[in-house]
Design an enzyme around this catalytic site. Structure first.
Site, PDB file in Angstrom:
ATOM      1  N   ASP A  78       0.870  -1.175   0.000  1.00 28.00           N
ATOM      2  CA  ASP A  78       0.000   0.000   0.000  1.00 28.00           C
ATOM      3  C   ASP A  78       0.908   1.226   0.000  1.00 28.00           C
ATOM      4  O   ASP A  78       1.638   1.470   0.963  1.00 28.00           O
ATOM      5  CB  ASP A  78      -0.915  -0.008   1.227  1.00 28.00           C
ATOM      6  CG  ASP A  78      -2.087   0.956   1.090  1.00 28.00           C
ATOM      7  OD1 ASP A  78      -2.094   1.751   0.132  1.00 28.00           O
ATOM      8  OD2 ASP A  78      -2.981   0.914   1.953  1.00 28.00           O
ATOM      9  N   ASP A  88      -2.610   2.289  -6.173  1.00 33.07           N
ATOM     10  CA  ASP A  88      -1.562   2.310  -5.153  1.00 33.07           C
ATOM     11  C   ASP A  88      -1.569   1.094  -4.232  1.00 33.07           C
ATOM     12  O   ASP A  88      -0.932   1.111  -3.186  1.00 33.07           O
ATOM     13  CB  ASP A  88      -1.700   3.573  -4.303  1.00 33.07           C
ATOM     14  CG  ASP A  88      -3.012   3.644  -3.554  1.00 33.07           C
ATOM     15  OD1 ASP A  88      -3.959   2.959  -3.951  1.00 33.07           O
ATOM     16  OD2 ASP A  88      -3.091   4.402  -2.567  1.00 33.07           O
ATOM     17  N   GLU A  89      -2.252   0.034  -4.637  1.00 29.28           N
ATOM     18  CA  GLU A  89      -2.427  -1.090  -3.711  1.00 29.28           C
ATOM     19  C   GLU A  89      -2.504  -2.394  -4.489  1.00 29.28           C
ATOM     20  O   GLU A  89      -3.159  -2.462  -5.544  1.00 29.28           O
ATOM     21  CB  GLU A  89      -3.713  -0.874  -2.910  1.00 29.28           C
ATOM     22  CG  GLU A  89      -3.972  -1.874  -1.818  1.00 29.28           C
ATOM     23  CD  GLU A  89      -5.264  -1.555  -1.076  1.00 29.28           C
ATOM     24  OE1 GLU A  89      -5.581  -2.317  -0.150  1.00 29.28           O
ATOM     25  OE2 GLU A  89      -5.963  -0.585  -1.437  1.00 29.28           O
TER      26      GLU A  89
END
Length: 497
Positions: free
Chosen positions: A11, A105-106
């Site tokens: 993350d 983003d993960e």
């Protein structure tokens, strides 16, 4: 549940805000908030400095401004973020063929499938190397969680924030989860959490002690059984490399409620065009068109129409969305409009390319027959629709330039559309706060703000010292929008902003 912590969850830390700080030296170490800047805008991401003031994602932007009035407020640069995300996902792909992106983003990574980890020591080494590689390639930090299941890996990455790594050893799950709130378990939102609280179930230990039968009674068979297994730390969900898209959609929230039916129609057409562009960009077509309308009182209405086959024809989608709009009562005003396409396929049924034109010709013929049969006058109840159709054909391209910015006319067929923006207003809209520019004399910079016919720019680059601020007329011929510069020398983040 695996015997080794070989599932990794990455993350990125405050991703949008961190990317802005990395590209703008004057904002490093200062509160930064990224999101919609209109009166109804919502926070997308807040830097850790802004979070100290209580600002968080999904918060109304107006509330964020009250909490952190001195923060920098920027419009998102999604193309820029996607370019950085691509660099990160490439690094993950080097670890394993099984990478499951959840957002820009993960992502989850199956380290075992990649042959880079088989026990705690090798998993930790792979995670630490990943963090170093991300920093070297992007200049940004990410937090890593390692565990024997996806649920625990995600919990571990949350524990690791910011810029850390947490590994949960298999066999310690019950001890770790026990004292935590039930909200830590995936799928337990505010409503379910409150329902459990009223039953005296507050922690994960309470869930286990309540037993599966009681949870099934409270939440139903599927949800109750799943919650019980999760509370015990049992999660056998695999990392899935391909996550098929189920729908493509776009929506806009307006600064001022829209009342004029013509303006609403034009906005729907504009959204349909954007939706098709995104649909084509993903390599899909679809057969179900969905219209979303949020009214002045926050009530949300959805209407859908299923075509004979999948399409990516903008005219087909536009006309279908317009037909759906006719089924919605917009009296009182509209806050939000959205257009989506579902029932996706990776091909297009050819005969649908001609569908919109044929339908339009049929409607024209029908209206013509009605006019001739009634002495040339318009058919009862159809004049407003005809006017909207003609106006929409010529004005749709520019209808959304200032969504929500102008005063609205009265509702009804005879309403006068909002006044078009002035040349100065149009020029100002080129300069969104945070976006990149280049000046013929001063070089690269970014927009701090614009208004009253002027635009303020700070001239600095990711690798420079904080730069000077200068102000120009919004129509200065020496000032142009620009692509973002790479965060790291030699990087490749220069996507269109």
């Amino acid at each position: 549940m695996r015997a080794a912590p070989t599932i990794l969850h990455l993350d990125m830390d405050a991703f949008f805000a961190a990317a802005e700080q990395a590209s703008k030296p004057s904002l490093r170490g200062k509160p930064v908030v990224v999101g919609g800047l209109g009166p109804r805008g919502v926070v997308a991401t807040a830097s850790y400095e802004a979070r100290r003031f209580g600002v968080h994602s999904a918060m109304p932007m107006a509330q964020a401004r009250r909490l952190a009035p001195n923060a920098a407020y920027l419009v998102p640069r999604f193309a820029f973020y996607r370019a950085i995300s691509g660099q990160v996902m490439e690094l993950l792909g080097r670890l394993s063929p099984l990478v499951e992106p959840l957002s820009l983003d993960e992502a989850f990574v199956d380290l075992e499938a990649g042959g880079v980890a088989e026990d705690s020591a090798s998993a930790r080494a792979a995670g630490e190397q990943l963090r170093r590689d991300i920093l070297a390639v992007t200049g940004l930090t990410g937090s890593v969680g390692l565990a024997g299941s996806k649920m625990l890996a995600k919990i571990a990455s949350e524990e690791a924030k910011p810029d850390g790594l947490v590994l949960i050893e298999p066999g310690t799950e019950r001890e770790l989860l026990g004292p935590r709130s039930v909200r830590i378990i995936p799928g337990i939102g505010p409503a379910t959490g409150e329902h459990l609280r009223r039953a005296g179930i507050v922690t994960v230990t309470d869930v286990v002690e309540a037993g599966e039968d009681e949870l099934v009674r409270l939440l139903g068979r599927a949800h109750g059984a799943s919650l019980y297994r999760m509370a015990l730390g049992h999660d056998d969900r695999p990392v899935v490399a391909e996550r098929d898209a189920k729908s493509v959609s776009v929506e806009d929230t307006f600064d001022v409620d829209l009342h004029d039916r013509l303006r609403i129609r034009l906005e729907v057409e504009r959204l349909a065009e954007r939706c098709v562009a995104r649909l084509r960009g993903s390599g899909h077509s679809g057969r179900t068109i969905v219209l979303k309308v949020r009214r002045y009182d926050f009530s949300t209405l959805t209407r859908s129409e299923t075509l004979r086959g999948p399409t990516d024809d903008p005219m087909v989608v536009r006309e279908a969305a317009a037909r759906l709009l006719e089924l919605v009562d917009t009296t009182g005003g509209v806050r939000l409009l959205g257009v989506g396409v579902s029932g996706l396929a990776d091909y297009t049924q050819e005969d649908l390319f001609a569908q919109a034109e044929a339908e339009a010709e049929a409607r024209e013929a029908e209206l013509g027959d009605e006019g001739e049969g009634r002495g040339g006058g318009p058919a009862a109840g159809s004049s407003a629709g005809g006017e909207e159709r003609v106006a929409g054909a010529g004005a749709g391209a520019g209808a959304g330039a200032g969504a929500g910015a102008g005063a609205e006319g009265d509702a009804g067929a005879g309403a006068v559309p909002a006044a078009p923006p002035t040349a100065t207003e149009t020029a100002e809209r080129r300069w969104a706060a945070g976006h990149d520019v280049r000046h013929a004399v001063y070089g690269a910079g970014w927009v701090q703000g614009s208004g009253v016919g002027r635009v303020t720019v700070r001239f600095e680059e990711p690798t420079s010292a904080p730069g000077r601020v200068r102000t120009f007329p919004v129509d200065d011929p020496d000032l142009e929008p620009s692509e973002p510069l790479p965060l790291v020398p030699g990087g490749a983040t220069g996507a269109a902003a």
